[in-house]
Design an enzyme around this catalytic site. Structure first.
Site, PDB file in Angstrom:
ATOM      1  CB  CYS A   8      41.106  44.558  47.199  1.00 21.72           C
ATOM      2  SG  CYS A   8      40.696  44.378  45.465  1.00 21.72           S
ATOM      3  CB  CYS A  37      37.868  42.875  45.987  1.00 19.64           C
ATOM      4  SG  CYS A  37      39.542  42.702  45.454  1.00 19.64           S
ATOM      5  CG  ASP A  38      36.281  43.951  49.475  1.00 18.34           C
ATOM      6  OD1 ASP A  38      35.731  42.950  48.983  1.00 18.34           O
ATOM      7  OD2 ASP A  38      37.345  43.892  50.118  1.00 18.34           O
TER       8      ASP A  38
END
Ligand code: NDP
Length: 319
Positions: free
Chosen positions: A136, A139-140
């Site tokens: 992701c 997200c990261d």
């Protein structure tokens, strides 16, 4: 184990689940919705949603899901945090176990469990997950600010995530296993417009390198066999999704990839009273708006099923 009886049990909290909840709640069916392991579903790990009608300026995915939830709550949906860990669809009422401790007896079930990211399945991928490896970018990606990263995949997700990463990372290598990309033209254009994305065609991942954390990725050209080591701290896998339907295996008809089969034009599965909606049954469109539409179908089909069931039970009593 405590048991509770509900008219409509909705499993999952993406656009399909919340839309089913809005319709079922407005029909007075007092739906109970279990959110699952990722409340709000896949849209909570995306940024701008620009293709959902009604938001001319776009909307952030997480915000959209908060709005969906509020709308479902407004009409009285009982939204609960919890995971359905087991089901028993062998008889009616249908049964579901929540977090291995609460038993629900449901007169109808709407499945909206969505799908999850796929992994490559190569050595060290899981060991380095969270230490350079991720599925992701949204997200990261932040953790790789100014660094070099690799992304695998050539669909819309990979193109979108590569573009997102290009704004954070120093350099993005995009590994495409064929000599063309599956992504839509506009998404490909965005990738090509980014000056710091290098597309490596016909290229696959050979090895993930690093002691504690990822430090490099060895790639191989599947035409020439030539290998190359890319110094990279981040490795993003964006190769598609798998439907979250494992707990229904053995009860529901599915295709080879695990997508639940429904009677065309309906949300009906092979079990009366069980309806499948959203990405759990759709491997073609997989959009928030189509998922929402199919959630609506699930609620309307459940409502009709419950009305018919009530009549059937009344007739049986009279006879
Ligand atoms: P897709 O299934 O469309 O694409 C998966 C990609 O991963 C393909 O390019 C595939 O390669 C590649 N791939 C699969 N397995 C491997 C592997 N083992 N090694 C290397 N590459 C691999 O998935 P997406 O998640 O990209 O998209 C899913 C759906 O969601 C699509 O319908 C898409 O249009 C939609 N979507 C729309 C967005 C938007 O409009 N904003 C954003 C994101 C997704 P190959 O092509 O060779 O098979």
């Amino acid at each position: 184990m405590s048991t509770e009886r509900v008219q409509v049990l909705i499993i999952g909290s993406g656009p399909a689940g919340y839309t089913a909840a809005i319709y079922a709640a407005r029909a007075g069916l007092k739906p109970v919705l279990y959110q699952g392991g990722q409340p709000g579903g896949q849209l909570t790990i995306t940024t701008d949603v620009e293709n959902y009608p009604g938001y001319p300026e776009g909307v952030m995915g997480p915000q959209m899901m908060v709005d969906f939830q509020k709308q479902a709550e407004r009409f009285g949906t009982d939204i609960r945090y919890g995971l359905v860990t087991n089901v028993d669809f062998s008889s009616w009422p249908l049964k579901a176990t929540i977090d291995e401790k609460t038993e629900i007896e449901a007169e109808s079930v709407i499945i909206s469990t969505g799908a999850s990211a796929k992994w490559l399945g190569i050595e060290r991928e899981q060991e380095l997950n969270g230490r350079g490896v991720s599925a992701c970018a949204v997200c990261d990606g932040f953790f790789f600010k100014g660094q070099d990263v690799v992304i695998v995949g050539a669909g819309d997700t990979a193109a979108e995530e590569a573009t997102y990463l290009s704004k954070l990372a120093n350099k993005v290598y995009m590994l495409v296993r064929r000599d063309e990309m599956r992504a839509s033209k506009i998404m490909q254009q965005r990738v090509q417009n980014a000056t710091n994305i290098e597309i490596l065609w016909n290229t696959e991942t050979d090895k993930l390198i690093g002691e504690e954390d990822l430090t490099a990725v060895q790639v191989v050209n599947n035409k020439s066999g030539e290998k190359r080591t890319l110094d990279a701290q981040g490795f993003f896998v964006a190769i598609g999704h798998k439907p979250n339907t494992d707990i229904f295996k053995g009860y529901l008809d599915m295709d080879d990839s695990g997508y639940i089969k429904t009677i065309p034009g309906t949300s009906k599965t092979n079990i009366p009273g069980v309806f499948a909606t959203g990405d759990a049954q759709d491997k073609i469109y997989r959009q928030a708006v189509t998922a929402a539409g199919s959630g609506c179908m699930g609620a309307l089909d459940a409502e009709k099923f419950l009305a018919e069931k009530e009549l059937e039970l009344l007739e049986a009593e009279v006879a």
